[in-house]
Design a protein around this motif. Sequence first.
Motif, mmCIF file in Angstrom:
data_model
loop_
_atom_site.group_PDB
_atom_site.id
_atom_site.type_symbol
_atom_site.label_atom_id
_atom_site.label_comp_id
_atom_site.label_asym_id
_atom_site.label_seq_id
_atom_site.Cartn_x
_atom_site.Cartn_y
_atom_site.Cartn_z
ATOM 1 N N LEU A 38 -28.830 58.907 80.951
ATOM 2 C CA LEU A 38 -29.344 59.832 81.189
ATOM 3 C C LEU A 38 -28.795 61.078 80.692
ATOM 4 O O LEU A 38 -27.834 61.323 81.101
ATOM 5 C CB LEU A 38 -30.114 60.187 82.785
ATOM 6 N N THR A 39 -28.989 61.307 79.615
ATOM 7 C CA THR A 39 -28.329 62.936 78.660
ATOM 8 C C THR A 39 -29.337 63.567 79.096
ATOM 9 O O THR A 39 -30.600 63.955 78.981
ATOM 10 C CB THR A 39 -28.308 62.532 77.032
ATOM 11 N N VAL A 40 -28.681 64.863 79.424
ATOM 12 C CA VAL A 40 -29.636 65.653 80.043
ATOM 13 C C VAL A 40 -29.004 66.916 79.151
ATOM 14 O O VAL A 40 -27.187 67.526 79.207
ATOM 15 C CB VAL A 40 -28.764 66.152 81.433
ATOM 16 N N SER A 41 -30.187 68.408 78.342
ATOM 17 C CA SER A 41 -29.627 68.478 77.584
ATOM 18 C C SER A 41 -30.529 70.459 77.750
ATOM 19 O O SER A 41 -31.829 70.089 78.043
ATOM 20 C CB SER A 41 -30.284 68.476 76.245
ATOM 21 N N ALA A 42 -30.056 71.384 77.879
ATOM 22 C CA ALA A 42 -30.508 72.663 77.716
ATOM 23 C C ALA A 42 -29.344 73.641 77.081
ATOM 24 O O ALA A 42 -27.711 73.630 77.169
ATOM 25 C CB ALA A 42 -30.008 73.012 79.401
ATOM 26 N N GLY A 43 -30.054 74.391 75.732
ATOM 27 C CA GLY A 43 -29.556 75.096 75.618
ATOM 28 C C GLY A 43 -28.022 74.524 74.065
ATOM 29 O O GLY A 43 -28.541 73.515 74.134
ATOM 30 N N GLY A 44 -26.575 74.791 74.599
ATOM 31 C CA GLY A 44 -25.967 74.066 73.530
ATOM 32 C C GLY A 44 -25.269 73.522 74.852
ATOM 33 O O GLY A 44 -24.708 72.696 73.824
ATOM 34 N N ASN A 45 -25.636 72.689 76.090
ATOM 35 C CA ASN A 45 -25.047 72.323 76.255
ATOM 36 C C ASN A 45 -25.602 71.023 76.842
ATOM 37 O O ASN A 45 -26.658 70.591 77.130
ATOM 38 C CB ASN A 45 -24.355 72.680 78.115
ATOM 39 N N THR A 46 -24.737 70.061 76.953
ATOM 40 C CA THR A 46 -25.333 68.987 77.347
ATOM 41 C C THR A 46 -24.405 67.210 78.526
ATOM 42 O O THR A 46 -23.249 67.886 78.054
ATOM 43 C CB THR A 46 -25.139 67.517 75.451
ATOM 44 N N LEU A 47 -25.350 66.959 78.868
ATOM 45 C CA LEU A 47 -24.315 66.082 80.197
ATOM 46 C C LEU A 47 -25.111 64.768 80.324
ATOM 47 O O LEU A 47 -26.208 65.070 80.457
ATOM 48 C CB LEU A 47 -24.782 66.579 81.351
ATOM 49 N N THR A 48 -24.481 63.904 79.757
ATOM 50 C CA THR A 48 -24.529 62.339 79.862
ATOM 51 C C THR A 48 -24.016 61.412 80.911
ATOM 52 O O THR A 48 -23.166 61.852 81.675
ATOM 53 C CB THR A 48 -24.430 61.503 78.963
ATOM 54 N N LEU A 49 -24.955 60.555 82.047
ATOM 55 C CA LEU A 49 -25.078 60.181 83.147
ATOM 56 C C LEU A 49 -24.904 58.951 83.697
ATOM 57 O O LEU A 49 -26.455 58.456 82.167
ATOM 58 C CB LEU A 49 -25.696 60.609 84.381
ATOM 59 N N THR A 50 -24.543 57.689 84.132
ATOM 60 C CA THR A 50 -24.682 56.627 84.115
ATOM 61 C C THR A 50 -25.718 56.087 85.285
ATOM 62 O O THR A 50 -25.675 57.040 86.469
ATOM 63 C CB THR A 50 -23.591 55.971 84.188
ATOM 64 N N ILE A 51 -27.050 55.713 85.354
ATOM 65 C CA ILE A 51 -27.969 55.386 85.861
ATOM 66 C C ILE A 51 -27.255 54.413 87.303
ATOM 67 O O ILE A 51 -26.604 53.512 86.869
ATOM 68 C CB ILE A 51 -29.051 55.165 85.480
ATOM 69 N N LEU A 52 -27.602 54.852 88.486
ATOM 70 C CA LEU A 52 -27.012 53.850 89.344
ATOM 71 C C LEU A 52 -27.816 52.592 89.421
ATOM 72 O O LEU A 52 -29.654 52.472 88.909
ATOM 73 C CB LEU A 52 -27.366 54.658 90.347
ATOM 74 N N SER A 53 -27.738 51.501 89.543
ATOM 75 C CA SER A 53 -28.174 49.845 89.077
ATOM 76 C C SER A 53 -28.426 49.508 90.647
ATOM 77 O O SER A 53 -29.422 48.259 91.088
ATOM 78 C CB SER A 53 -27.456 49.314 88.857
ATOM 79 N N GLU A 54 -28.030 50.385 92.076
ATOM 80 C CA GLU A 54 -28.611 50.202 93.272
ATOM 81 C C GLU A 54 -30.428 49.707 93.189
ATOM 82 O O GLU A 54 -31.184 50.747 92.961
ATOM 83 C CB GLU A 54 -28.782 51.081 94.391
ATOM 84 N N ASN A 55 -30.846 49.116 94.364
ATOM 85 C CA ASN A 55 -32.344 48.779 94.679
ATOM 86 C C ASN A 55 -32.744 50.145 95.461
ATOM 87 O O ASN A 55 -31.791 51.085 95.613
ATOM 88 C CB ASN A 55 -32.643 47.550 95.687
ATOM 89 N N TYR A 56 -33.416 50.582 95.253
ATOM 90 C CA TYR A 56 -34.472 51.606 96.083
ATOM 91 C C TYR A 56 -35.641 51.187 96.191
ATOM 92 O O TYR A 56 -36.666 50.698 95.873
ATOM 93 C CB TYR A 56 -34.430 53.050 94.949
ATOM 94 N N PRO A 57 -36.055 52.345 97.135
ATOM 95 C CA PRO A 57 -37.539 51.804 97.725
ATOM 96 C C PRO A 57 -38.904 52.037 96.391
ATOM 97 O O PRO A 57 -39.061 53.275 95.998
ATOM 98 C CB PRO A 57 -38.574 53.312 98.568
ATOM 99 N N SER A 58 -40.043 51.448 95.688
ATOM 100 C CA SER A 58 -40.439 51.666 94.895
ATOM 101 C C SER A 58 -41.161 52.913 94.909
ATOM 102 O O SER A 58 -41.729 53.561 93.982
ATOM 103 C CB SER A 58 -41.938 50.845 95.112
ATOM 104 N N SER A 59 -41.906 53.494 96.381
ATOM 105 C CA SER A 59 -43.038 54.543 96.695
ATOM 106 C C SER A 59 -43.198 55.298 98.595
ATOM 107 O O SER A 59 -42.273 53.987 99.110
ATOM 108 C CB SER A 59 -44.117 53.735 96.049
#
Length: 211
Positions: A121-142
């Motif tokens: 997941l890449t987050v960009s604002a202005g001239g700054n960018t941040l790239t994150l790794t999405i977790l693979s854990e399970n999570y409640p669907s709702s």
Amino acid sequence: MSTLEQTKEVEGAGASYGLEVEVESLIELLEGAITHSDKGKSALRALSSVMLEGEGGYLTARATDRYRAIEGKIEVREGELTSSLVSLDDVKRVISLAIEDSKTYGRALGLISLNRIGDLLTVSAGGNTLTLTILSENYPSSFDDLFNKGEVTAIDEIAFNPAYFSDYAKIVGKGVQVKVTFKGDNKPITIGLVGNKVEWRALLMPMRYKD
């Protein structure tokens, strides 16, 4: 097994998604959501995280620490984002990036983009960018079944952890009313929160009462 412990595998591996939101709205959304993430050193990664999803014109953030849950949504300028579980530490990094951008360009004017390709997941604002790794854990669907559980009813007494209420003040601000709705013995307590840019709904699980 409780609903908060029922899980679903996060989707989206290998796909490409992206959306754009206002910086001010994203800061309010994420700062509120992380109040309900588990911050314990031995916390499960799925509980020490925030689920982000963007569809239908909204970006939704959900978080739970087993004892309470919160869901907030903000309007999206354009685009979609598949279910993406982001660690608490990475969410804090996104908040820092957004706050830095707001200082530079002004909160009312700034926009921030979130783009996912595969498990990044890449987050960009202005001239700054941040790239994150999405977790693979399970999570409640709702959380819908929890919010819809039971009907409003009168009760004699109920026990809850008062420390959790301080987080509601962090979300809506001091002096703002918080609506508490009871739905019976041993049923989740619904918390009504009114945000500035965010539409919130939250719940708190009752505790066993001890004399």
